[in-house]
Design a protein around this motif. Structure first.
Motif, PDB file in Angstrom:
ATOM      1  N   SER A 151       0.835  -1.203   0.000  1.00  0.00           N
ATOM      2  CA  SER A 151       0.000   0.000   0.000  1.00  0.00           C
ATOM      3  C   SER A 151       0.867   1.248   0.000  1.00  0.00           C
ATOM      4  O   SER A 151       0.378   2.359  -0.261  1.00  0.00           O
ATOM      5  CB  SER A 151      -0.891   0.041   1.250  1.00  0.00           C
ATOM      6  OG  SER A 151      -1.776  -1.042   1.311  1.00  0.00           O
ATOM      7  N   LEU A 152       2.143   1.085   0.324  1.00  0.00           N
ATOM      8  CA  LEU A 152       3.046   2.203   0.561  1.00  0.00           C
ATOM      9  C   LEU A 152       4.111   2.361  -0.511  1.00  0.00           C
ATOM     10  O   LEU A 152       4.736   3.413  -0.625  1.00  0.00           O
ATOM     11  CB  LEU A 152       3.740   2.012   1.919  1.00  0.00           C
ATOM     12  CG  LEU A 152       2.798   1.772   3.099  1.00  0.00           C
ATOM     13  CD1 LEU A 152       3.571   1.230   4.284  1.00  0.00           C
ATOM     14  CD2 LEU A 152       2.068   3.054   3.462  1.00  0.00           C
ATOM     15  N   MET A 153       4.364   1.296  -1.254  1.00  0.00           N
ATOM     16  CA  MET A 153       5.385   1.277  -2.309  1.00  0.00           C
ATOM     17  C   MET A 153       5.030   0.110  -3.223  1.00  0.00           C
ATOM     18  O   MET A 153       4.052  -0.582  -2.977  1.00  0.00           O
ATOM     19  CB  MET A 153       6.777   1.085  -1.706  1.00  0.00           C
ATOM     20  CG  MET A 153       6.880  -0.014  -0.654  1.00  0.00           C
ATOM     21  SD  MET A 153       6.837  -1.714  -1.245  1.00  0.00           S
ATOM     22  CE  MET A 153       8.483  -1.853  -1.904  1.00  0.00           C
ATOM     23  N   SER A 154       5.818  -0.101  -4.257  1.00  0.00           N
ATOM     24  CA  SER A 154       5.592  -1.279  -5.084  1.00  0.00           C
ATOM     25  C   SER A 154       6.810  -1.542  -5.950  1.00  0.00           C
ATOM     26  O   SER A 154       7.706  -0.702  -6.064  1.00  0.00           O
ATOM     27  CB  SER A 154       4.350  -1.119  -5.965  1.00  0.00           C
ATOM     28  OG  SER A 154       3.966  -2.378  -6.493  1.00  0.00           O
ATOM     29  N   PHE A 155       6.837  -2.736  -6.515  1.00  0.00           N
ATOM     30  CA  PHE A 155       7.901  -3.100  -7.447  1.00  0.00           C
ATOM     31  C   PHE A 155       7.394  -4.203  -8.356  1.00  0.00           C
ATOM     32  O   PHE A 155       6.224  -4.631  -8.263  1.00  0.00           O
ATOM     33  CB  PHE A 155       9.187  -3.506  -6.710  1.00  0.00           C
ATOM     34  CG  PHE A 155       8.994  -4.568  -5.655  1.00  0.00           C
ATOM     35  CD1 PHE A 155       8.990  -5.904  -5.980  1.00  0.00           C
ATOM     36  CD2 PHE A 155       8.826  -4.209  -4.329  1.00  0.00           C
ATOM     37  CE1 PHE A 155       8.818  -6.885  -5.023  1.00  0.00           C
ATOM     38  CE2 PHE A 155       8.656  -5.185  -3.349  1.00  0.00           C
ATOM     39  CZ  PHE A 155       8.657  -6.527  -3.701  1.00  0.00           C
ATOM     40  N   ILE A 156       8.242  -4.675  -9.226  1.00  0.00           N
ATOM     41  CA  ILE A 156       7.873  -5.611 -10.282  1.00  0.00           C
ATOM     42  C   ILE A 156       7.130  -6.830  -9.734  1.00  0.00           C
ATOM     43  O   ILE A 156       7.492  -7.389  -8.707  1.00  0.00           O
ATOM     44  CB  ILE A 156       9.142  -6.046 -11.049  1.00  0.00           C
ATOM     45  CG1 ILE A 156       8.788  -6.777 -12.333  1.00  0.00           C
ATOM     46  CG2 ILE A 156      10.072  -6.872 -10.171  1.00  0.00           C
ATOM     47  CD1 ILE A 156       9.989  -6.966 -13.259  1.00  0.00           C
ATOM     48  N   GLY A 157       6.047  -7.211 -10.420  1.00  0.00           N
ATOM     49  CA  GLY A 157       5.303  -8.405 -10.058  1.00  0.00           C
ATOM     50  C   GLY A 157       3.959  -8.155  -9.415  1.00  0.00           C
ATOM     51  O   GLY A 157       3.144  -9.083  -9.294  1.00  0.00           O
ATOM     52  N   TYR A 158       3.686  -6.913  -8.990  1.00  0.00           N
ATOM     53  CA  TYR A 158       2.457  -6.664  -8.236  1.00  0.00           C
ATOM     54  C   TYR A 158       1.525  -5.664  -8.930  1.00  0.00           C
ATOM     55  O   TYR A 158       0.801  -4.915  -8.275  1.00  0.00           O
ATOM     56  CB  TYR A 158       2.799  -6.171  -6.834  1.00  0.00           C
ATOM     57  CG  TYR A 158       3.336  -7.279  -5.951  1.00  0.00           C
ATOM     58  CD1 TYR A 158       2.494  -8.284  -5.487  1.00  0.00           C
ATOM     59  CD2 TYR A 158       4.679  -7.341  -5.595  1.00  0.00           C
ATOM     60  CE1 TYR A 158       2.971  -9.304  -4.680  1.00  0.00           C
ATOM     61  CE2 TYR A 158       5.173  -8.361  -4.795  1.00  0.00           C
ATOM     62  CZ  TYR A 158       4.308  -9.341  -4.345  1.00  0.00           C
ATOM     63  OH  TYR A 158       4.782 -10.363  -3.547  1.00  0.00           O
ATOM     64  N   ALA A 159       1.518  -5.672 -10.256  1.00  0.00           N
ATOM     65  CA  ALA A 159       0.692  -4.718 -11.001  1.00  0.00           C
ATOM     66  C   ALA A 159      -0.798  -4.959 -10.805  1.00  0.00           C
ATOM     67  O   ALA A 159      -1.599  -4.035 -10.941  1.00  0.00           O
ATOM     68  CB  ALA A 159       1.038  -4.785 -12.492  1.00  0.00           C
ATOM     69  N   SER A 160      -1.200  -6.198 -10.508  1.00  0.00           N
ATOM     70  CA  SER A 160      -2.625  -6.483 -10.325  1.00  0.00           C
ATOM     71  C   SER A 160      -3.064  -6.313  -8.877  1.00  0.00           C
ATOM     72  O   SER A 160      -4.257  -6.387  -8.580  1.00  0.00           O
ATOM     73  CB  SER A 160      -2.941  -7.912 -10.788  1.00  0.00           C
ATOM     74  OG  SER A 160      -2.325  -8.870  -9.943  1.00  0.00           O
ATOM     75  N   TYR A 161      -2.118  -6.089  -7.970  1.00  0.00           N
ATOM     76  CA  TYR A 161      -2.424  -6.073  -6.535  1.00  0.00           C
ATOM     77  C   TYR A 161      -2.139  -4.729  -5.870  1.00  0.00           C
ATOM     78  O   TYR A 161      -3.000  -4.170  -5.184  1.00  0.00           O
ATOM     79  CB  TYR A 161      -1.597  -7.170  -5.860  1.00  0.00           C
ATOM     80  CG  TYR A 161      -1.771  -7.299  -4.364  1.00  0.00           C
ATOM     81  CD1 TYR A 161      -2.949  -7.811  -3.814  1.00  0.00           C
ATOM     82  CD2 TYR A 161      -0.747  -6.930  -3.483  1.00  0.00           C
ATOM     83  CE1 TYR A 161      -3.093  -7.941  -2.444  1.00  0.00           C
ATOM     84  CE2 TYR A 161      -0.887  -7.057  -2.110  1.00  0.00           C
ATOM     85  CZ  TYR A 161      -2.065  -7.569  -1.598  1.00  0.00           C
ATOM     86  OH  TYR A 161      -2.210  -7.706  -0.236  1.00  0.00           O
ATOM     87  N   SER A 162      -0.959  -4.200  -6.092  1.00  0.00           N
ATOM     88  CA  SER A 162      -0.545  -2.982  -5.407  1.00  0.00           C
ATOM     89  C   SER A 162      -1.449  -1.775  -5.683  1.00  0.00           C
ATOM     90  O   SER A 162      -1.727  -1.002  -4.760  1.00  0.00           O
ATOM     91  CB  SER A 162       0.901  -2.649  -5.769  1.00  0.00           C
ATOM     92  OG  SER A 162       1.366  -1.546  -5.026  1.00  0.00           O
ATOM     93  N   PRO A 163      -1.944  -1.568  -6.919  1.00  0.00           N
ATOM     94  CA  PRO A 163      -2.837  -0.415  -7.140  1.00  0.00           C
ATOM     95  C   PRO A 163      -4.066  -0.436  -6.233  1.00  0.00           C
ATOM     96  O   PRO A 163      -4.473   0.604  -5.710  1.00  0.00           O
ATOM     97  CB  PRO A 163      -3.222  -0.555  -8.612  1.00  0.00           C
ATOM     98  CG  PRO A 163      -2.066  -1.264  -9.227  1.00  0.00           C
ATOM     99  CD  PRO A 163      -1.619  -2.251  -8.200  1.00  0.00           C
ATOM    100  N   GLY A 164      -4.649  -1.620  -6.037  1.00  0.00           N
ATOM    101  CA  GLY A 164      -5.805  -1.730  -5.152  1.00  0.00           C
ATOM    102  C   GLY A 164      -5.460  -1.431  -3.711  1.00  0.00           C
ATOM    103  O   GLY A 164      -6.238  -0.824  -2.974  1.00  0.00           O
ATOM    104  N   LYS A 165      -4.270  -1.851  -3.281  1.00  0.00           N
ATOM    105  CA  LYS A 165      -3.847  -1.596  -1.904  1.00  0.00           C
ATOM    106  C   LYS A 165      -3.519  -0.118  -1.677  1.00  0.00           C
ATOM    107  O   LYS A 165      -3.740   0.418  -0.596  1.00  0.00           O
ATOM    108  CB  LYS A 165      -2.644  -2.473  -1.550  1.00  0.00           C
ATOM    109  CG  LYS A 165      -3.013  -3.943  -1.353  1.00  0.00           C
ATOM    110  CD  LYS A 165      -4.088  -4.110  -0.299  1.00  0.00           C
ATOM    111  CE  LYS A 165      -4.450  -5.550  -0.046  1.00  0.00           C
ATOM    112  NZ  LYS A 165      -5.585  -5.704   0.893  1.00  0.00           N
ATOM    113  N   HIS A 166      -2.971   0.543  -2.707  1.00  0.00           N
ATOM    114  CA  HIS A 166      -2.786   1.993  -2.609  1.00  0.00           C
ATOM    115  C   HIS A 166      -4.139   2.693  -2.482  1.00  0.00           C
ATOM    116  O   HIS A 166      -4.296   3.639  -1.705  1.00  0.00           O
ATOM    117  CB  HIS A 166      -2.042   2.520  -3.845  1.00  0.00           C
ATOM    118  CG  HIS A 166      -0.558   2.422  -3.740  1.00  0.00           C
ATOM    119  ND1 HIS A 166       0.125   1.246  -3.859  1.00  0.00           N
ATOM    120  CD2 HIS A 166       0.388   3.375  -3.520  1.00  0.00           C
ATOM    121  CE1 HIS A 166       1.429   1.469  -3.720  1.00  0.00           C
ATOM    122  NE2 HIS A 166       1.615   2.752  -3.528  1.00  0.00           N
ATOM    123  N   ALA A 167      -5.107   2.225  -3.259  1.00  0.00           N
ATOM    124  CA  ALA A 167      -6.448   2.805  -3.193  1.00  0.00           C
ATOM    125  C   ALA A 167      -7.073   2.582  -1.823  1.00  0.00           C
ATOM    126  O   ALA A 167      -7.777   3.450  -1.290  1.00  0.00           O
ATOM    127  CB  ALA A 167      -7.338   2.192  -4.282  1.00  0.00           C
TER     128      ALA A 167
END
Length: 348
Positions: A165-181
């Motif tokens: 939810s706070l940062m992201s990197f390769i591999g989490y394009a389907s997951y991290s955007p939702g957690k940021h939201a």
């Protein structure tokens, strides 16, 4: 409670509603709430797992007044989340002869992750990713907040975010955007909740030794695995304990590991400061260390370019294969066109 001052939250005697409570973090949260004297209702889909989980909760009975039950509903839609809460509110009203009509606290633990490369993701994978990372909690929060406001009942809503939810990197394009939201929603509702006496928290969950982690490994890219090789992996029980400590203290942002606390301090924005002494120190650590960490990640990704091209060549997504196909198809089409023109001239 602000900066650790004031009355802490006590689960004893409260009615707690836990989504995703049949396994993993949700079950650990439910079990610890039961041990603290709360009545607990868990919500998930799998009836068999729900029944087994309730049996486990019964072991942690602290008083005869506690009740434990489950509801089986899908939570990935507004209608499903609303139906689940309606069922629980009806059960509360019946058992209390109308004296209680809503849970006191909501712990939104439902969700899942499916790591992978963005270019290889299908539409279904991307839609499901946002659904599992965001909507499965957002719809439950929407139903919960409406119910609490209508009943004029102060309460708590606890979201389960992630370090991603706070940062992201390769591999989490389907997951991290939702957690940021989800982080954005939690901060928005913390503000709106002041109107109604509703406290809102978000726990930035670390990697946990859970059924979800086992599922992630099935699709997780090698580079993602390499980046996470040194991560501290907590048990679900330890993560639940740390989360409940933060909720008890009234923290809006709740972290479990040092790296998560560094990230949420570095990206806090206008959210309340959890610790006025430690926070600025972690800010400085993040300001110095995070650029080096990011540079190291980027270097590893660039080094893996050739290996990744080879992976794409072997997979269904292959620019090289498409290019080779066009090399053979285009001359064939041109030859057929020439033959057609020649035949038309002869016939004419």
């Amino acid at each position: 409670m602000v900066f650790g001052l004031g009355k802490s939250w006590d689960a004893r005697g409260k009615n707690c509603y836990v989504t995703g409570g049949s396994q993993g973090l949700g079950l650990s949260v439910a079990t610890q709430l039961a041990s603290q004297g709360a009545s607990v209702t868990i919500v998930a889909r799998n009836v068999g797992k729900l029944k087994a989980a309730v049996e486990q909760l019964e072991i942690h009975h602290q008083s005869s007044e506690q009740t434990f039950r489950f509801h089986s509903f899908p939570l990935n839609t507004s209608a499903g989340s609303q139906s689940a809460l309606d069922a629980e509110c009806q059960a509360l009203s019946q058992q209390s002869d109308g004296a209680v009509s809503a849970p006191d606290a909501f712990f939104l633990c439902a969700g899942s992750s499916r790591p992978g490369y963005f270019v290889e993701a299908t539409e279904d994978i991307l839609v499901e990713g946002m659904e599992q990372a965001y909507w499965v909690q957002a719809w439950s929060a929407h139903a919960a907040m409406k119910k609490l406001v209508r009943e004029q009942h102060p309460g708590k809503i606890v979201f389960i975010g992630s370090t991603l939810s706070l940062m992201s990197f390769i591999g989490y394009a389907s997951y991290s955007p939702g957690k940021h939201a989800l982080k954005g929603l939690a901060e928005t509702l913390r503000s709106e909740g002041l109107l109604y006496g509703i406290d809102v928290h978000i726990f930035f969950a670390p990697a946990m030794n859970s059924p979800g982690l086992l599922e992630e490994t099935k699709t997780k890219p090698p580079l993602t695995t390499a980046f996470e090789a040194g991560d501290e992996i907590l048990s679900c029980d330890d993560a639940a304990r740390l989360m409940l400590n933060g909720v008890r203290n009234g923290d809006h942002h709740v972290g479990a590991t040092l790296i998560t606390k560094i990230f949420y301090n570095a990206s806090r924005g206008a959210a309340p400061l959890v610790n006025p002494c430690l926070g600025p120190i972690l800010d400085c650590i993040g300001w110095i260390a995070l650029p080096f960490w990011r540079r190291d990640c980027d270097a590893k990704i660039l080094k893996a370019r050739d290996e990744h091209r080879e992976h794409l060549t072997k997979s269904e997504f292959s620019p090289e294969k498409k290019k080779v196909g066009l090399i053979f198809i285009l001359p064939l089409l041109m030859l057929l066109a020439d033959v057609a023109i020649f035949c038309m001239i002869i016939l004419y």
